[in-house]
Every structure is written in structure tokens, then in C-alpha cells.
Scaffold this motif. Sequence first.
Motif: not given
Lengths: 114, 113
Positions: B72-90
Motif C-alpha cells: 500500500h502507498l499513499s500520497l498526502h497533500i498538505v495544505p490542499s490548494q485549488p490548483g491541486d484539483s486534478a486526476v492523480y495516478f499511482c
Amino acid sequence: EPEVTQTPSHQVTQMGQEVILRCVPISNHLYFYWYRQILGQKVEFLVSFYNNEISEKSEIFDDQFSVERPDGSNFTLKIRSTKLEDSAMYFCASSEWTGDYEQYFGPGTRLTVT
Amino acid sequence: DQQVKQNSPSLSVQEGRISILNCDYTNSMFDYFLWYKKYPAEGPTFLISISSIKDKNEDGRFTVFLNKSAKHLSLHIVPSQPGDSAVYFCAASLRGGADGLTFGKGTHLIIQP
């Protein structure tokens, strides 16, 4: 910042025709790749290329496909006789030899087979 | 044959909060993992990667955690910003990423104001 470029951005072709998709990888990169993404599906690996030969290919990459690095800068994907199911976004990527290989992607070519 | 799975098709997070995107894999031979961000009509943009010999890698607002025993892996984004809205692929690879990448289906992250 260096980037991978691809041409054309959109290609429309008739079934049975040959198409060539072109890519210019980042200049100091040594590994080159083609991927495709059929609408609504995930990105799928097609082929990798290193030292002027295919390094690895997926089962999607059959005899209809070929790749070439015709000069020092371009990397091409040829589909010999296109089928309707070849309609997809085709992405080129490249990476440099550093031990860890982050692959950098181009903007893609949308291929529409009619 | 889904060797890389992203089970959440979408995720909605408030601006300023933490976004956590998850990814599971089945092939224990994978030794290199990457996260990409994708906007419509653009190619995937590399975000961050992690080798299987590590359990954490951090780059600015982005941190990737790897739990090999759980695959298992995870991606943490902090703090989240409006420009982070997108599709994220592992994505995962053998041989340190030199081989072709195996992608998950992606998670659509929506950052709400």
C-alpha cells in the motif's frame, strides 16, 4: 524547463491507414516510452526504447506497431494499419539514467480512427 | 489484471485541509512507485516517487508513504490548494522505473473552497 513535445496534437485517420506519431524527448534523456489511454480507461504501457532498440514491450504492442529514433532528437510510433480500437490518446515519455527513473510525459496525441 | 488499484474514483477535500490518496498493488516485484497528476487534455505530470527501500519521501507539500508489507502507498497533500484539483495516478515499475509503468485508474481530487 525542458519538456517532452509531441506532434500532432490530434490526428484523424481512416481505418487501414498508416499513422506516424512523433515525439521529441528531453534532450539528455536516454530511455523513451510510448503509452496509450483509451477514453475512460487507464494509461497503458506500450513500449520502451533504449540504445536504439526496444527494451521492453507489452502485449498490446503487436506487429502493427513499430518505433524508431530516426535522428538524434525524434522518437516515432508507427501504426501500420489502424483499427477503430486504436483510437486513444498516445503519450510519449522519457527518462534519464540516474538510478531512479522518473518518466516525464508529453502532452499526448489524440488519435481518432474512423 | 489490476496490479495497481486506486479504489476511490473521486475525493473531495476542503481547501487548506489534508488530501490523502491511496493506492494498492499486488505485484511484490514492483520496486519503484510514482505519483502523477493529470489535467484534462494534458499528459501526466510527475509529482513524486519512492523506491521500495524507503518508506517515506517528502517534497514540499507532497509526501508519499510506502507500506511494503501491506502493499500500500499513499500520497498526502498538505495544505490542499485549488490548483491541486486534478486526476492523480499511482504507478509502479520494476527495475527502478526503467521498465514500463503500470498505472492505476486514477482518483479525481476536487478541492473545495
